[in-house]
Scaffold this active site. Sequence first.
Site, PDB file in Angstrom:
ATOM      1  N   ASP A   1      17.950  -1.413  -2.634  1.00  0.00           N
ATOM      2  CA  ASP A   1      16.898  -0.924  -1.747  1.00  0.00           C
ATOM      3  C   ASP A   1      17.437  -0.768  -0.333  1.00  0.00           C
ATOM      4  O   ASP A   1      18.584  -1.110  -0.037  1.00  0.00           O
ATOM      5  CB  ASP A   1      15.660  -1.813  -1.795  1.00  0.00           C
ATOM      6  CG  ASP A   1      15.833  -3.158  -1.116  1.00  0.00           C
ATOM      7  OD1 ASP A   1      16.915  -3.409  -0.544  1.00  0.00           O
ATOM      8  OD2 ASP A   1      14.891  -3.971  -1.155  1.00  0.00           O
TER       9      ASP A   1
ATOM     10  N   ASN B   1       9.701   2.101   9.172  1.00  0.00           N
ATOM     11  CA  ASN B   1       8.378   2.729   9.179  1.00  0.00           C
ATOM     12  C   ASN B   1       7.604   2.367  10.445  1.00  0.00           C
ATOM     13  O   ASN B   1       6.962   3.218  11.068  1.00  0.00           O
ATOM     14  CB  ASN B   1       7.583   2.292   7.940  1.00  0.00           C
ATOM     15  CG  ASN B   1       7.819   3.204   6.750  1.00  0.00           C
ATOM     16  OD1 ASN B   1       8.215   4.362   6.918  1.00  0.00           O
ATOM     17  ND2 ASN B   1       7.582   2.694   5.559  1.00  0.00           N
TER      18      ASN B   1
ATOM     19  N   HIS C   1       6.060   6.907   9.202  1.00  0.00           N
ATOM     20  CA  HIS C   1       6.272   7.119   7.765  1.00  0.00           C
ATOM     21  C   HIS C   1       7.035   8.403   7.469  1.00  0.00           C
ATOM     22  O   HIS C   1       7.700   8.505   6.422  1.00  0.00           O
ATOM     23  CB  HIS C   1       4.927   7.117   7.036  1.00  0.00           C
ATOM     24  CG  HIS C   1       4.284   5.766   6.995  1.00  0.00           C
ATOM     25  ND1 HIS C   1       4.677   4.779   6.122  1.00  0.00           N
ATOM     26  CD2 HIS C   1       3.289   5.227   7.752  1.00  0.00           C
ATOM     27  CE1 HIS C   1       3.947   3.685   6.318  1.00  0.00           C
ATOM     28  NE2 HIS C   1       3.092   3.938   7.307  1.00  0.00           N
TER      29      HIS C   1
ATOM     30  N   ASP D   1      10.054   8.339   4.980  1.00  0.00           N
ATOM     31  CA  ASP D   1      10.178   9.181   3.781  1.00  0.00           C
ATOM     32  C   ASP D   1      11.507   9.939   3.771  1.00  0.00           C
ATOM     33  O   ASP D   1      12.125  10.130   2.722  1.00  0.00           O
ATOM     34  CB  ASP D   1       9.021  10.178   3.714  1.00  0.00           C
ATOM     35  CG  ASP D   1       7.706   9.514   3.319  1.00  0.00           C
ATOM     36  OD1 ASP D   1       7.739   8.331   2.903  1.00  0.00           O
ATOM     37  OD2 ASP D   1       6.652  10.166   3.429  1.00  0.00           O
TER      38      ASP D   1
ATOM     39  N   GLU E   1      10.839   1.600  -1.481  1.00  0.00           N
ATOM     40  CA  GLU E   1      12.224   1.906  -1.154  1.00  0.00           C
ATOM     41  C   GLU E   1      13.190   1.302  -2.166  1.00  0.00           C
ATOM     42  O   GLU E   1      14.391   1.235  -1.924  1.00  0.00           O
ATOM     43  CB  GLU E   1      12.559   1.387   0.256  1.00  0.00           C
ATOM     44  CG  GLU E   1      12.796  -0.107   0.379  1.00  0.00           C
ATOM     45  CD  GLU E   1      11.511  -0.942   0.407  1.00  0.00           C
ATOM     46  OE1 GLU E   1      11.610  -2.129   0.750  1.00  0.00           O
ATOM     47  OE2 GLU E   1      10.435  -0.411   0.088  1.00  0.00           O
TER      48      GLU E   1
END
Length: 378
Positions: free
Chosen positions: A257, A265, A270, A274, A300
């Site tokens: 991850d 974030n 966000h 993303d 993630e």
Amino acid sequence: MTGVKLFTLLNPSIGLIFTLVFVLLWLNQKHRVYILLMGGACFAFSLAMLVQIFQIPPDVGANTLLANVLYLGSLGLFTESVSRRVGVRGSYVGSLVISAGIFLSVFNFFYIDRDLHTRIFVVSTGFCIFLCYAALRMRLAGRTQPIDRVIFWLLLLAGLHFLPRAVLTLMMDGTLTSDAFGRSMFWTGLNFSLIVIVLMLCLTFLLAITLDIIEDLRTERNRDALVPLLNRRGFEEQASAYLARALPERACLVFCDIDHFKAINDTYGHGVGDGVIRAFGRWIGEAVRRDDVAGRIGGEEFAILLPGAAVSDAARFCERLRLRVQEGEEGIIPAPWQVTSSFGIAERRFGDTLAELMARADQRLYAAKRNGRNRVEG
């Protein structure tokens, strides 16, 4: 209208019905050009039969040549359709060469060296070559799905079935005229066999289209919406299928991850988060091999199944990916933030379920987090 003529009308009628079916299917699946090509093949076949049945144009020579042009066009479209469905392009080149040879032979044995039986022999042999060529194009694709094997053998058998037709034609009474030959039981039998072949090929192709659509829907269902990898359901389905095989082959499962993703974030929003996930997913997609199974299993977090890999192999794979993430890519996240990632590796044990393997990989990933992040634990 005689019973024989009514019987011969079955072929063009079937062809027109399938033309309508394929065109309607294509209107709902326009990205599948091969469906439209198959509809065109059925339509050209029907026109060729109608031209022969109703003697359009009435001149025998012109009628013969026009019918053969339509038949050859039908076979060319059919071959291209079958080839495109399995991802093989360029069938039209071979189709044009075969068509030219057949057409010139028909022209020769009608206008120059008039011989009905030799002409029919040439056409039957040519159709055999055409269908075997379509089967060869399918074989070149290397597809191993059951429906593809069925179509291959049907094409081969359909092509080879023209050989006894060709031989029997030469054995018939050489004094028969075209009209007498068209009314003979032999010709009626040939038409019946053609009906069976057309039905089998078209129905099988319809089944193949249906299976293609179902497979695409299943693939779409199993793909992640944000990255070019499987989603959790797709990953678990494919990974479970691999582990369920009765193979003693080694394998490793990797959990990985993005470090401090919540902070990314919170700091940049966000949209940037993303973008980082998309980049991470792309890098994983570039790193995995053809037989590896990779998916985004939540937020993630990603999972990668590496068939045939020992822990040392998986560790080298993870280290390469970790360095790629650390190098980053301009524009993904504002400086001076550096994106890093952590990895946990679990080796497959005999009798492991996917849930057990995932639990161990998850523990290794948390160990990497506890030990400072941006590292590989295996």
